[in-house]
Design a protein around this motif. Structure first.
Motif, PDB file in Angstrom:
ATOM      1  N   TRP A 129    -119.939   6.008  -1.319  1.00 24.49           N
ATOM      2  CA  TRP A 129    -119.135   5.288  -0.594  1.00 24.49           C
ATOM      3  C   TRP A 129    -118.502   4.406  -1.760  1.00 24.49           C
ATOM      4  O   TRP A 129    -117.371   4.173  -1.855  1.00 24.49           O
ATOM      5  N   SER A 130    -119.651   3.667  -2.417  1.00 28.02           N
ATOM      6  CA  SER A 130    -119.219   2.745  -3.458  1.00 28.02           C
ATOM      7  C   SER A 130    -118.422   3.722  -4.746  1.00 28.02           C
ATOM      8  O   SER A 130    -117.582   2.997  -5.367  1.00 28.02           O
TER       9      SER A 130
ATOM     10  N   TRP B  26    -122.178  -2.243   1.322  1.00 30.46           N
ATOM     11  CA  TRP B  26    -121.244  -1.848   2.668  1.00 30.46           C
ATOM     12  C   TRP B  26    -122.188  -1.989   3.860  1.00 30.46           C
ATOM     13  O   TRP B  26    -123.411  -2.230   4.013  1.00 30.46           O
TER      14      TRP B  26
ATOM     15  N   ASP C 123    -125.711   2.301  -1.496  1.00 31.50           N
ATOM     16  CA  ASP C 123    -124.572   1.782  -0.872  1.00 31.50           C
ATOM     17  C   ASP C 123    -124.662   0.557   0.244  1.00 31.50           C
ATOM     18  O   ASP C 123    -123.868  -0.095   0.279  1.00 31.50           O
TER      19      ASP C 123
END
Length: 431
Positions: free
Chosen positions: A73-74, A422, A418
């Motif tokens: 995600w990052s 997040w 992540d």
């Protein structure tokens, strides 16, 4: 070492982001105007090039580093954040550089009447800004997972200014074309990122860093497939990167030669990856990175190459160099380079190969005197060496700055995770 839980960025990140964005808005208000020219075929052709560059920057580089097990995600979202921030800052910097270079040409002409300011269209400015941001995205591959968004924002601003200084020096001192300067950006970005990562790793005990990263930097099957998607985007659209600032015959040569070099480096990287494994198995990391080596290596000389076999030999050499850089010396300098995404053997080594190839082709194809050859040698080797030196020096200074505690850097135990940045609704509350 303190708490292993990540420190909150609730105040720090919005503060720095809004400060930068507000500054950019005011500067755009004062110095950037909208284009009033009619939309024609040339505009649409340039816009198509800009679309290709945006796909390379947003999707290609975004997914290229998304194969980490717990940091996908990052990798994708932070890449987009850096691209958006870097393009805005570089548009302003490009406007400043354009004015400086224009007035430098006027002063050299010693004209009694000032010449009109050369016009830089907004579309061309955005296109150049996107290309100038690519070194930032390359260098980010060395530090993603070890820094937060605030640190990345600081790195984007510093690296954009450093690359702008390289462009200014290459134009005014070395007299290098802007296309070649952009190709030197691959080398600059690689060694800038590696130097920043090396400095950040110095403050950590080796055992802590290794234990925190060993499991998290492993690839998951699904994530690795997304990483391959990034490679495919880069592979398909890399001819647009190499030909974006060229015109006429050189642009045509750059497109063809890039395809030839990419094709050969892909075959070479795949076969050499199998050869380097005791059981003849192919390493997906090699495919993610080494297949692009030919496109990077042919970037600088792409417009000069008139025969396909030269580009193919360059792609073959780049594929071999890339696999060698990924496989053989790993045990010797893994701790020094801190290179989990492979930017050293994807952009650094092939970029150096391409710069030296451009110098050799320029010497052999131009009938210059001995004095002219010496001048070309100083200009080309000097510009390439300057890009490497600037990358390492400014990377070292940036690494020192990012290691300051005020940026709320994540703890080493939370590297490549992540969950540090997040919200995961399905996990326990309070993480």
């Amino acid at each position: 070492m303190g708490s292993k839980y990540p420190r909150s960025l609730r105040c720090c990140l919005p503060l720095w982001a809004f400060m930068l964005q507000t500054a950019f808005i005011f500067l755009f208000w004062f110095v950037i105007s909208q284009d009033t020219a009619q939309v024609d075929r040339k505009f649409m052709a340039n816009y198509q090039v800009l679309q290709d560059l945006t796909l390379v920057a947003a999707l290609g580089f975004g997914f290229l580093s998304s194969s980490f097990r717990r940091h996908s995600w990052s990798s994708v979202a932070f890449n987009l954040f850096m691209l958006a921030l870097g393009v805005q800052g570089t548009i302003l910097l490009e406007h400043f550089l354009h004015q400086v270079l224009h007035w430098n040409k006027i002063s050299n002409l010693s004209s009694p009447t000032p010449l009109p300011t050369a016009r830089l269209t907004p579309l061309l400015s955005i296109q150049i800004a996107t290309m100038s941001t690519l070194p930032v995205l390359i260098s980010a591959g060395a530090v993603l997972g070890k820094v937060n968004l605030v640190q990345l924002a600081v790195m984007v601003v510093i690296e954009a200014m450093a690359f702008g200084a390289i462009r200014l020096a290459d134009e005014m001192v070395f007299k290098i074309k802007d296309h070649i300067v952009m190709m030197h950006g691959h080398v600059f970005g690689a060694y800038f990122g590696l130097t920043v990562a090396w400095w950040l790793s110095r403050s950590l005990p080796r055992r802590v860093g290794e234990n925190a990263q060993t499991e998290k930097v492993q690839m998951a099957t699904s994530s690795s497939l997304f990483g391959m998607l990034g490679t495919l985007f880069l592979w398909i659209f890399w001819p647009s990167v190499n030909s974006a600032l060229l015109e006429g015959t050189e642009k045509r040569n750059a497109v063809f030669n890039t395809y030839y070099a990419l094709a050969v480096s892909t075959v070479t990287a795949t076969s050499m990856s199998a050869l380097s494994h005791p059981q003849g198995k192919i390493n997906m990391v090699h495919i993610h990175n080494a297949v692009l080596a030919g496109g990077v290596a042919v970037g600088a000389p792409s417009g000069l190459i008139s025969s396909p076999w030269i580009a193919m030999v360059l792609g073959l050499t780049a594929g071999l160099v890339s696999i060698w850089g990924a496989k053989c010396p790993t045990a010797c300098w893994n701790h020094m380079l801190q290179n989990p995404t492979g930017i050293h053997y994807t952009f650094g080594l092939p970029g150096l190969l391409g710069g030296l190839t451009y110098y050799c082709l320029q010497i052999t194809e131009s009938p210059n005197s001995e004095l002219g050859i010496i001048g070309q040698t100083v200009a080309n080797i000097g510009a390439l060496s300057f890009a490497v030196a600037m990358g390492m020096v400014t990377g070292l200074l940036t690494g020192c700055l990012l290691s300051v505690n005020v940026w709320r850097a994540p703890h080493a135990a939370k590297y490549f995770d992540d969950q540090t940045f997040w919200e995961f609704p399905h996990l326990a509350v309070g993480f």
